[in-house]
Design an enzyme around this catalytic site. Structure first.
Site, short mmCIF file in Angstrom:
data_model
loop_
_atom_site.label_atom_id
_atom_site.label_comp_id
_atom_site.label_asym_id
_atom_site.label_seq_id
_atom_site.Cartn_x
_atom_site.Cartn_y
_atom_site.Cartn_z
N CYS A 118 9.20 -6.62 5.42
CA CYS A 118 8.35 -6.80 6.61
C CYS A 118 8.32 -8.24 7.11
O CYS A 118 8.02 -8.50 8.27
CB CYS A 118 6.94 -6.32 6.31
N HIS A 266 2.54 -8.72 11.77
CA HIS A 266 3.13 -7.49 11.25
C HIS A 266 2.10 -6.37 11.29
O HIS A 266 0.95 -6.55 10.88
CB HIS A 266 3.61 -7.73 9.83
N ASN A 296 4.08 1.34 10.92
CA ASN A 296 4.64 0.17 10.26
C ASN A 296 6.17 0.24 10.33
O ASN A 296 6.78 1.09 9.68
CB ASN A 296 4.17 0.15 8.80
O1 UT7 Z 1 4.39 -3.36 5.36
C1 UT7 Z 1 4.49 -3.59 3.99
C2 UT7 Z 1 3.22 -3.93 3.45
N1 UT7 Z 1 2.42 -2.74 3.30
C3 UT7 Z 1 1.13 -2.85 3.47
O2 UT7 Z 1 0.65 -3.87 3.82
C4 UT7 Z 1 0.28 -1.66 3.08
C5 UT7 Z 1 -0.92 -2.14 2.32
N2 UT7 Z 1 -1.79 -1.07 1.85
C6 UT7 Z 1 -2.52 -0.32 2.69
O3 UT7 Z 1 -2.44 -0.44 3.88
C7 UT7 Z 1 -3.48 0.68 2.08
O4 UT7 Z 1 -3.61 0.41 0.69
C8 UT7 Z 1 -3.05 2.15 2.29
C9 UT7 Z 1 -3.21 2.53 3.76
C10 UT7 Z 1 -1.65 2.38 1.82
C11 UT7 Z 1 -3.97 3.08 1.48
O5 UT7 Z 1 -5.32 2.89 1.87
P1 UT7 Z 1 -6.44 2.64 0.76
O6 UT7 Z 1 -7.72 2.51 1.47
O7 UT7 Z 1 -6.00 1.49 -0.10
O8 UT7 Z 1 -6.41 3.99 -0.02
P2 UT7 Z 1 -6.21 4.23 -1.59
O9 UT7 Z 1 -4.79 4.00 -1.97
O10 UT7 Z 1 -7.27 3.50 -2.34
O11 UT7 Z 1 -6.51 5.77 -1.70
C12 UT7 Z 1 -7.83 6.30 -1.46
C13 UT7 Z 1 -7.77 7.81 -1.58
C14 UT7 Z 1 -7.05 8.30 -2.83
O12 UT7 Z 1 -7.71 9.46 -3.28
P3 UT7 Z 1 -8.74 9.41 -4.50
O13 UT7 Z 1 -7.98 8.87 -5.67
O14 UT7 Z 1 -9.84 8.49 -4.05
O15 UT7 Z 1 -9.18 10.82 -4.64
C15 UT7 Z 1 -5.69 8.68 -2.33
O16 UT7 Z 1 -5.07 9.67 -3.12
O17 UT7 Z 1 -7.04 8.34 -0.47
C16 UT7 Z 1 -6.02 9.22 -0.95
N3 UT7 Z 1 -4.90 9.19 -0.02
C17 UT7 Z 1 -4.83 9.98 1.05
N4 UT7 Z 1 -5.66 10.94 1.52
C18 UT7 Z 1 -5.31 11.55 2.66
C19 UT7 Z 1 -3.81 8.39 -0.04
N5 UT7 Z 1 -3.03 8.65 1.01
C20 UT7 Z 1 -3.63 9.64 1.71
C21 UT7 Z 1 -3.32 10.33 2.87
N6 UT7 Z 1 -4.17 11.27 3.33
N7 UT7 Z 1 -2.20 10.07 3.58
#
Ligand code: UT7
Length: 339
Positions: A118, A266, A296
């Site tokens: 990125c 980004h 992204n």
């Molecule tokens: O460009 C390269 C760099 N990349 C980035 O900068 C990405 C950085 N990370 C992020 O943007 C975020 O961490 C994400 C958008 C990827 C994830 O968001 P989050 O608020 O950190 O969610 P999380 O990983 O803590 O997951 C929370 C919950 C989990 O469920 P439980 O364990 O709480 O039951 C996940 O399994 O959300 C669940 N989950 C989803 N639910 C519905 C993860 N993905 C999804 C989804 N739909 N697509």
């Protein structure tokens, strides 16, 4: 603060290309266990673009490159260098830039890829600035391009909702000797800074297909040829490092957030962007975004956003723009550019 050095190069023009297929959050609801509400609230994404099977990375890169060259009024034959930032090359060897050179009809100018995910466009911009500054090149085409839909696991809801395909480009040339007499620095690339922390490499990677795990049935069975990410690790690294790098780039340009007209960051997650900008004290109205429409697009993210806003007449000549990006590596960087 020390006075900044006079810029050596500047962005002459920009261009971009987005493939035609629109994949909405509603489409994804039918593919994995997710909802439009979750994707929108956690990321700010509503839809992303996907390339049809007949399009490869170098096609999108060439289209974006042509669009930037047309805007600059420069023939591909006048290019001294082509830099393609991508983690989704046409193939591991040779460089995608070699195919782009042929598709554009450029000369035998040096053409190479860089892999900084990125942060790729900020890395490419910095390399172009260094070459122009040292007299090694006069006109450099920097392209950020990704065909991420081909390396995403479309059964993994934690990654497949985030990414999109696209390409953006900028033609970089020598800075003008003297800037407009408005008390601001001359138009050009005013500062750049780059960083990598390899200790976080396993937090975002695609481990299969290289020398560690050469292509094999086993690699495919284990899905090592698909992107894997520890989202929260990257999120925290992004907020911390994008703040520090942006601050550093502004310091190097002897500027504060008040001197910045636009932030072109980004587009990984609106929540990351909001947290970084709040820490920097940047007014929300200055922060450009298209993540809602394109998701992204990794290396392509900044140049697509930049070009859209130039073409819409929002960014005008003389505006000062802060760029910043972080991705796999993790690698990150920032730049201050006067357009
Ligand atoms: O460009 C390269 C760099 N990349 C980035 O900068 C990405 C950085 N990370 C992020 O943007 C975020 O961490 C994400 C958008 C990827 C994830 O968001 P989050 O608020 O950190 O969610 P999380 O990983 O803590 O997951 C929370 C919950 C989990 O469920 P439980 O364990 O709480 O039951 C996940 O399994 O959300 C669940 N989950 C989803 N639910 C519905 C993860 N993905 C999804 C989804 N739909 N697509």
């Amino acid at each position: 603060m020390n006075p900044p050095k006079a810029p050596r190069s500047r962005i002459l023009a920009t261009g971009h290309y987005l493939p035609p297929i629109v994949r909405t959050n509603a489409d994804l609801e039918k593919m994995v266990d997710t909802t439009d509400a979750w994707i929108w609230e956690r990321t700010g994404i509503r839809e992303r673009r996907v390339a049809p099977p007949e399009i490869v990375t170098s096609d999108m890169a060439a289209a974006a490159g042509r669009s930037a060259l047309d805007a600059a009024g420069i023939s591909p034959r006048d290019l001294d260098m082509i830099i393609v930032a991508t983690v989704t090359p046409d193939m591991p060897m040779p460089a995608t830039a070699a195919f782009v050179q042929q598709k554009l009809g450029a000369t035998t100018c040096p053409s190479f890829d860089i892999s900084a995910a990125c942060a790729g466009f900020v890395y490419g911009l910095t390399i172009a600035d260094q070459f122009i500054g040292s007299g090694g090149a006069e006109r450099v085409l920097v392209i950020g391009v990704e065909l991420l839909s081909r390396i995403i696991d479309w059964e993994d809801r934690t990654t497949c909702v985030l990414f999109g395909d696209g390409a953006g480009a900028a033609v970089i040339g020598p800075a003008e000797p003297a800037g407009p007499d408005d008390g601001k620095p001359p138009r050009g690339i005013l500062s750049t800074c780059l960083f990598t922390d390899g200790s976080l490499a396993p937090s975002l990677w695609l481990p299969g297909g290289g020398s560690l795990h050469p292509a094999s049935h086993d690699v495919v069975d284990k899905k090592l040829h698909k992107v894997a990410m520890k989202g929260q690790d990257i999120f925290k690294a992004a907020v911390r490092n994008l703040y520090a790098a942006s601050k550093r780039a502004m310091d190097l340009a002897a500027m504060t957030h008040a001197d910045i007209d636009w932030v072109c960051a980004h587009q990984a997650n609106l929540r990351i962007l909001n947290q970084v900008m709040a820490r920097l004290g940047v007014d929300e109205a200055k922060v450009l975004a298209n993540i809602e429409r394109v998701g992204n697009t990794s290396s392509a993210s900044i140049p697509i956003l930049l070009d859209e806003n130039v073409r819409q007449g929002k960014i005008v000549p003389g505006d000062t723009v802060l760029l910043c990006a972080l991705g796999a590596g993790v690698s990150w960087g920032s730049a201050v550019v006067r357009m």
